[in-house]
Motif scaffolding. Sequence first.
Motif, PDB file in Angstrom:
ATOM      1  N   LEU A 152      38.703   8.456  40.346  1.00 45.86           N
ATOM      2  CA  LEU A 152      39.941   9.337  41.217  1.00 45.86           C
ATOM      3  C   LEU A 152      40.818   9.527  40.207  1.00 45.86           C
ATOM      4  O   LEU A 152      41.267   8.762  39.442  1.00 45.86           O
ATOM      5  CB  LEU A 152      40.108   8.389  42.343  1.00 45.86           C
ATOM      6  CG  LEU A 152      39.384   8.188  43.420  1.00 45.86           C
ATOM      7  CD1 LEU A 152      39.957   7.202  44.520  1.00 45.86           C
ATOM      8  CD2 LEU A 152      38.961   9.570  44.051  1.00 45.86           C
ATOM      9  N   SER A 153      41.340  10.711  40.483  1.00 40.44           N
ATOM     10  CA  SER A 153      42.566  11.133  39.396  1.00 40.44           C
ATOM     11  C   SER A 153      43.812  10.235  39.935  1.00 40.44           C
ATOM     12  O   SER A 153      43.781  10.090  41.146  1.00 40.44           O
ATOM     13  CB  SER A 153      43.006  12.756  39.840  1.00 40.44           C
ATOM     14  OG  SER A 153      41.801  13.186  39.469  1.00 40.44           O
ATOM     15  N   SER A 158      50.987   3.541  38.847  1.00 40.03           N
ATOM     16  CA  SER A 158      50.377   2.184  39.027  1.00 40.03           C
ATOM     17  C   SER A 158      48.924   2.542  39.072  1.00 40.03           C
ATOM     18  O   SER A 158      47.993   1.794  38.426  1.00 40.03           O
ATOM     19  CB  SER A 158      50.747   1.487  40.295  1.00 40.03           C
ATOM     20  OG  SER A 158      50.577   2.223  41.334  1.00 40.03           O
ATOM     21  N   HIS A 159      48.547   3.657  39.496  1.00 36.10           N
ATOM     22  CA  HIS A 159      47.097   4.026  39.621  1.00 36.10           C
ATOM     23  C   HIS A 159      46.585   4.224  38.126  1.00 36.10           C
ATOM     24  O   HIS A 159      45.453   3.806  37.486  1.00 36.10           O
ATOM     25  CB  HIS A 159      46.672   5.376  39.934  1.00 36.10           C
ATOM     26  CG  HIS A 159      47.014   5.477  41.500  1.00 36.10           C
ATOM     27  ND1 HIS A 159      47.325   6.700  42.108  1.00 36.10           N
ATOM     28  CD2 HIS A 159      47.238   4.601  42.299  1.00 36.10           C
ATOM     29  CE1 HIS A 159      47.582   6.696  43.412  1.00 36.10           C
ATOM     30  NE2 HIS A 159      47.448   5.235  43.665  1.00 36.10           N
ATOM     31  N   VAL A 160      47.525   4.726  37.076  1.00 35.62           N
ATOM     32  CA  VAL A 160      47.219   4.850  35.723  1.00 35.62           C
ATOM     33  C   VAL A 160      47.016   3.430  35.168  1.00 35.62           C
ATOM     34  O   VAL A 160      45.810   3.168  34.321  1.00 35.62           O
ATOM     35  CB  VAL A 160      48.329   5.634  35.089  1.00 35.62           C
ATOM     36  CG1 VAL A 160      47.958   5.809  33.474  1.00 35.62           C
ATOM     37  CG2 VAL A 160      48.514   6.930  35.666  1.00 35.62           C
ATOM     38  N   LEU A 290      45.360  13.025  49.096  1.00 29.11           N
ATOM     39  CA  LEU A 290      43.940  12.858  48.724  1.00 29.11           C
ATOM     40  C   LEU A 290      43.822  11.461  48.147  1.00 29.11           C
ATOM     41  O   LEU A 290      42.870  10.573  48.561  1.00 29.11           O
ATOM     42  CB  LEU A 290      43.388  14.063  48.501  1.00 29.11           C
ATOM     43  CG  LEU A 290      41.577  14.101  48.286  1.00 29.11           C
ATOM     44  CD1 LEU A 290      41.161  14.027  49.613  1.00 29.11           C
ATOM     45  CD2 LEU A 290      41.140  15.179  47.537  1.00 29.11           C
ATOM     46  N   TYR A 291      44.169  11.668  46.951  1.00 31.58           N
ATOM     47  CA  TYR A 291      43.578  10.632  45.806  1.00 31.58           C
ATOM     48  C   TYR A 291      44.200   9.261  46.423  1.00 31.58           C
ATOM     49  O   TYR A 291      43.431   8.306  46.315  1.00 31.58           O
ATOM     50  CB  TYR A 291      43.915  11.060  44.544  1.00 31.58           C
ATOM     51  CG  TYR A 291      43.066  12.158  43.982  1.00 31.58           C
ATOM     52  CD1 TYR A 291      41.854  12.160  44.114  1.00 31.58           C
ATOM     53  CD2 TYR A 291      43.303  13.292  43.302  1.00 31.58           C
ATOM     54  CE1 TYR A 291      40.739  13.338  43.808  1.00 31.58           C
ATOM     55  CE2 TYR A 291      42.837  14.242  42.953  1.00 31.58           C
ATOM     56  CZ  TYR A 291      41.490  14.514  42.955  1.00 31.58           C
ATOM     57  OH  TYR A 291      40.928  15.411  42.467  1.00 31.58           O
ATOM     58  N   ALA A 292      45.343   9.152  46.638  1.00 35.08           N
ATOM     59  CA  ALA A 292      46.101   7.817  46.953  1.00 35.08           C
ATOM     60  C   ALA A 292      45.491   7.323  48.384  1.00 35.08           C
ATOM     61  O   ALA A 292      45.125   5.925  48.251  1.00 35.08           O
ATOM     62  CB  ALA A 292      47.548   8.051  47.062  1.00 35.08           C
ATOM     63  N   HIS A 293      45.068   7.970  49.162  1.00 35.65           N
ATOM     64  CA  HIS A 293      44.714   7.697  50.697  1.00 35.65           C
ATOM     65  C   HIS A 293      43.082   7.101  50.208  1.00 35.65           C
ATOM     66  O   HIS A 293      42.710   5.957  50.457  1.00 35.65           O
ATOM     67  CB  HIS A 293      44.610   8.646  51.548  1.00 35.65           C
ATOM     68  CG  HIS A 293      45.937   8.677  52.232  1.00 35.65           C
ATOM     69  ND1 HIS A 293      46.951   8.201  51.721  1.00 35.65           N
ATOM     70  CD2 HIS A 293      46.145   9.369  53.435  1.00 35.65           C
ATOM     71  CE1 HIS A 293      47.971   8.724  52.827  1.00 35.65           C
ATOM     72  NE2 HIS A 293      47.630   9.356  53.681  1.00 35.65           N
ATOM     73  N   LEU A 294      42.358   7.753  49.485  1.00 35.56           N
ATOM     74  CA  LEU A 294      41.076   7.437  49.050  1.00 35.56           C
ATOM     75  C   LEU A 294      41.018   6.029  48.390  1.00 35.56           C
ATOM     76  O   LEU A 294      40.227   4.995  48.513  1.00 35.56           O
ATOM     77  CB  LEU A 294      40.273   8.453  47.968  1.00 35.56           C
ATOM     78  CG  LEU A 294      39.628   9.551  48.789  1.00 35.56           C
ATOM     79  CD1 LEU A 294      39.184  10.656  47.893  1.00 35.56           C
ATOM     80  CD2 LEU A 294      38.629   9.171  49.786  1.00 35.56           C
ATOM     81  N   ARG A 295      41.979   5.712  47.394  1.00 33.03           N
ATOM     82  CA  ARG A 295      42.111   4.564  46.748  1.00 33.03           C
ATOM     83  C   ARG A 295      42.279   3.512  47.635  1.00 33.03           C
ATOM     84  O   ARG A 295      41.847   2.452  47.467  1.00 33.03           O
ATOM     85  CB  ARG A 295      43.332   4.904  45.859  1.00 33.03           C
ATOM     86  CG  ARG A 295      43.029   4.476  44.365  1.00 33.03           C
ATOM     87  CD  ARG A 295      44.270   4.974  43.558  1.00 33.03           C
ATOM     88  NE  ARG A 295      43.993   6.113  42.581  1.00 33.03           N
ATOM     89  CZ  ARG A 295      43.503   5.811  41.299  1.00 33.03           C
ATOM     90  NH1 ARG A 295      43.443   4.752  40.920  1.00 33.03           N
ATOM     91  NH2 ARG A 295      43.269   6.904  40.759  1.00 33.03           N
ATOM     92  N   GLN A 299      40.114   0.067  48.615  1.00 36.14           N
ATOM     93  CA  GLN A 299      40.351  -1.335  48.054  1.00 36.14           C
ATOM     94  C   GLN A 299      40.212  -2.004  49.494  1.00 36.14           C
ATOM     95  O   GLN A 299      40.284  -3.341  49.500  1.00 36.14           O
ATOM     96  CB  GLN A 299      41.989  -1.170  47.762  1.00 36.14           C
ATOM     97  CG  GLN A 299      42.002  -1.000  46.484  1.00 36.14           C
ATOM     98  CD  GLN A 299      43.284  -0.567  45.843  1.00 36.14           C
ATOM     99  OE1 GLN A 299      44.117  -0.467  46.754  1.00 36.14           O
ATOM    100  NE2 GLN A 299      43.434  -0.033  44.600  1.00 36.14           N
ATOM    101  N   SER A 300      40.101  -1.309  50.717  1.00 34.22           N
ATOM    102  CA  SER A 300      39.999  -2.029  51.966  1.00 34.22           C
ATOM    103  C   SER A 300      38.294  -2.845  52.055  1.00 34.22           C
ATOM    104  O   SER A 300      38.451  -3.714  52.818  1.00 34.22           O
ATOM    105  CB  SER A 300      39.863  -1.049  53.198  1.00 34.22           C
ATOM    106  OG  SER A 300      38.369  -0.512  52.905  1.00 34.22           O
TER     107      SER A 300
END
Length: 336
Positions: A152-153, A158-160, A290-295, A299-300
């Motif tokens: 995911l982008s 913190s994602h990076v 989109l990407y933050a929610h998918l992440r 993690q759930s």
Amino acid sequence: MSTERVTRLLPATPAGLQAAARCLANGGLAAFPTETVYGLGADATNPEAVARLYAAKNRPQFNPLIAHVGDAAAARELVCLDAVAERLGTAFWPGPLTLVAPQTGNCGVCEIAAAGLNTLAVRVPDHPITRELLKALAKPIVAPSANRSGHLSPTTASHVLADLGGRIDLIIDGGATPVGIESTIVACEGDTAILLRPGGIARAEIERVLQAKLLDPLGPRCDYTLPPSAPGRLASHYAPRARLRLNARQVNPGEALLAFGATSPPDLEAAIAWLNLSATGDLVVAAANLYAHLRVLDQSGATTIAVMPVPTEGLGETINDRLSRAAAPRRPAQVA
Ligand code: AMP
Ligand code: MG
């Protein structure tokens, strides 16, 4: 080539930006926010730096990169912009539109960045931090999304760090990126414009400026030659670990739910986690989330994320494009 290094996380202060500019000038890899997603930057004229960037992302080297520049004049030094491209640049730069056009004779961007093609993808970004870095370096910066290829982008620092920590030199933390999805890519050839990838500017906005339809590179009336396996066009890309089940109207036990709009499915309590892209049905907000929610849903621990239908108009085309690539069967390397 070893990719191991200490990654510094720096604030978006003048000192932080100076350190990032120095890092890029010395051939290093610095991640920073753009208005679309976080980019992993390297000096576009330095082949060793660009080679290190491909290695850090684990990105196949035949996939060309986008060169970021400060303004249309700098873009014209790299590529020949004909009338159609000029019109699009005037309308959408700075902003999330990438134009692919023939390189000028003295472009200076290294061969490896353009994967040996005689065209180049160019964009003028509209984020103060990116613009500051471009000004400080005074050279084009290649900046693909700051994630390992296929993942995911990232839309936050913190994602990076989670994906590229230990593989790049530094990350500038400039908060969440406002658009949240990658740029729209249009190839300009003579008087035709070809939509290579839907993105942060909706098709209809571009067609309004062109007063013509964008062509499909694989469609009729178009003999455009695509670069081999351009990653943004791979069937499987932008993928979380969990499987995605698209157009879900109910939740199966144990699934996570990515909702859209005001109406939740009746069996919401079956979901082990759920988030809404936009409760008001706003596609711009949905793109940004989109990407933050998918992440978070990934993690759930759910093995499947059920995704409610998202309309296809406006930025919905881009959101559905990314969802279908995230849902596609994985290439073996991506499953690991
Ligand atoms: P990103 O990985 O988001 O930086 O996007 C880069 C994408 O730009 C690649 O996946 C290609 O699809 C596209 N691209 C870059 N350079 C070219 C080019 N010269 N011709 C066609 N597409 C290109
Ligand atoms: Mg990417």
